[in-house]
Design a protein around this motif. Structure first.
Motif, short mmCIF file in Angstrom:
data_model
loop_
_atom_site.label_atom_id
_atom_site.label_comp_id
_atom_site.label_asym_id
_atom_site.label_seq_id
_atom_site.Cartn_x
_atom_site.Cartn_y
_atom_site.Cartn_z
N ASP A 39 46.97 -12.17 -77.20
CA ASP A 39 46.14 -11.81 -76.06
C ASP A 39 45.21 -12.95 -75.64
OD1 ASP A 39 47.31 -9.32 -76.18
OD2 ASP A 39 45.62 -8.35 -77.18
N ASN A 157 47.61 -9.98 -83.49
CA ASN A 157 47.27 -8.84 -82.64
C ASN A 157 47.57 -7.51 -83.32
OD1 ASN A 157 47.99 -10.25 -79.33
ND2 ASN A 157 46.35 -10.66 -80.80
N HIS A 183 40.82 -6.86 -71.68
CA HIS A 183 41.51 -8.16 -71.68
C HIS A 183 42.22 -8.46 -72.99
CE1 HIS A 183 39.98 -8.86 -67.77
NE2 HIS A 183 38.72 -9.07 -68.13
N ALA A 184 41.75 -7.88 -74.09
CA ALA A 184 42.50 -7.99 -75.35
C ALA A 184 43.57 -6.91 -75.31
CB ALA A 184 41.57 -7.82 -76.55
N GLY A 185 44.51 -7.09 -74.38
CA GLY A 185 45.39 -6.03 -73.92
C GLY A 185 46.23 -5.34 -74.96
N SER A 186 46.97 -6.11 -75.75
CA SER A 186 47.86 -5.46 -76.71
C SER A 186 47.10 -4.93 -77.91
CB SER A 186 48.96 -6.42 -77.16
OG SER A 186 48.48 -7.43 -78.03
N LYS A 212 48.41 -0.53 -68.57
CA LYS A 212 48.21 -0.22 -69.99
C LYS A 212 48.00 1.27 -70.20
CE LYS A 212 44.96 -3.28 -71.06
NZ LYS A 212 44.75 -4.03 -69.80
N LYS A 335 52.72 -7.65 -73.65
CA LYS A 335 53.12 -8.30 -74.91
C LYS A 335 54.47 -8.98 -74.70
CE LYS A 335 51.38 -8.80 -78.06
NZ LYS A 335 50.63 -10.00 -78.56
#
Length: 340
Positions: A39, A157, A183-186, A212, A335
């Motif tokens: 990420d 992650n 923003h730390a998406g996965s 998401k 991802k």
């Protein structure tokens, strides 16, 4: 051999370098076969972090062994599929013996693959080869029934799941957990999926990103979508922040209940950051910030993956061939995994 280099803001280039070689004991050279984009990688390429080019990229990976040092001939075999933490650790210094392998004292502080300072010495994972310097400490075999693509992010992650939530679940009885995406998406999605699948907590995933939210909802995770994060109206026993933005952070810290635990995967590139100190003090909040312990978290989560209880492969939204990595690494997706 080829490796992918971050040259300057928004620019990646392939580079030819000499093939790697075993030069001493306790070393293994592997070919990365599944490399996940962290990420943090896109913000790095966009110039939004303190990392400065040039350096080789890629630090989340699963590989296949190409060669081993003679002393490890009875431990590892050519062709074996293995996972490794992205952080370099010797296993014998005081920090490693205290289970803080993210702070190994045998290498420069924060050494790892794919990001400075370690990338200059240890390289990056989008490469034909990568060298594992402390193999007995860093490597473990991946069961053949596990798809390497699904666990390409295991070292970082996915490992964040244990940092954010897994290690705290035994501290609370039937905890209510809030996962704040962003923003730390996965990371937020992996965490919410783990909590949902293991049924160790009542979890709610919130985000301002419809993509998401839709992915989480398709996996059966309870969700709530916000156009903008509002003033919280509910309190939680554990709040896991993966927002990496001020609005998400504020929502997360104001959602803490009495004697709650707050953990965060967000990185803010400043020493000046606000928290509602008095409110958190009166609530009796535990705050957990800091870099993931890659090796320890991998070991804790692997049994859940091996048993099929936790299926992180469901968060992979895009794959691309190794030869397409230069272009694919710059494209938006939750991802991405580069495959060989």
């Amino acid at each position: 051999m080829r490796r992918l280099m971050f040259r300057k803001k928004g620019i990646l280039e392939w580079e030819e370098v000499k093939p790697l070689a075993v030069t001493g004991e306790n070393q293994v050279i592997i070919e990365p076969i599944s490399i996940a984009r962290c990420d943090l990688d896109l913000p790095i390429l966009r110039g939004e972090t303190l990392f400065r080019a040039p350096f080789p990229v890629g630090h989340e990976f699963v590989g296949r062994i190409k060669s081993v040092s003679e002393d490890l001939a009875n431990v590892y075999s050519v062709g074996m599929t293995v996972a490794a933490p992205f952080q370099i650790s010797c296993g014998s210094c005081p920090a490693c013996l205290s289970h803080h392998t993210n702070s190994c004292e045998s290498v420069p502080y924060t050494s790892g693959y794919g990001m400075p300072p370690g990338a200059h010495s240890f390289g990056g994972a989008i490469a034909d080869e990568i060298k594992i310097p402390f193999a007995k400490q860093m490597l473990f075999e991946v069961d053949k029934k596990i798809d390497p693509v699904g666990i390409a992010s295991l070292s970082d992650n996915i490992a964040e799941v244990w940092k954010l939530a897994g290690r705290f679940l035994d501290k609370k009885k039937d905890p209510k957990v809030l996962v704040v995406g962003g923003h730390a998406g996965s990371i937020g999605l992996y965490t919410a999926l783990f909590l949902h699948q293991t049924k160790k907590a009542e979890v709610l995933y919130v985000d301002t990103d419809t993509t998401k939210i839709q992915l989480a909802e398709s996996l059966g995770i309870p969700v709530e979508f916000f156009v903008n994060f509002p003033k919280p109206t509910k309190k939680y026993d554990l709040v896991c922040d993966a927002s990496a933005n001020k609005q998400g952070w504020d929502f997360a810290v104001r959602s803490l209940g009495r004697n709650a635990i707050f953990s965060s995967a967000s990185i803010f590139w400043t020493n000046q950051w606000e928290i509602p100190y008095l409110e958190m003090y009166n609530q009796g909040v535990e705050i957990h910030l800091g870099r993931v312990e890659s090796k320890e978290s991998m070991e804790a989560l692997y049994p859940y993956i091996l048993s099929g209880t936790f299926t992180p492969e469901k968060i992979v939204t895009k794959t691309a061939n190794f030869n397409e990595a230069k272009e694919a690494w710059l494209e938006e997706s939750i991802k991405l995994v580069i495959t060989k």
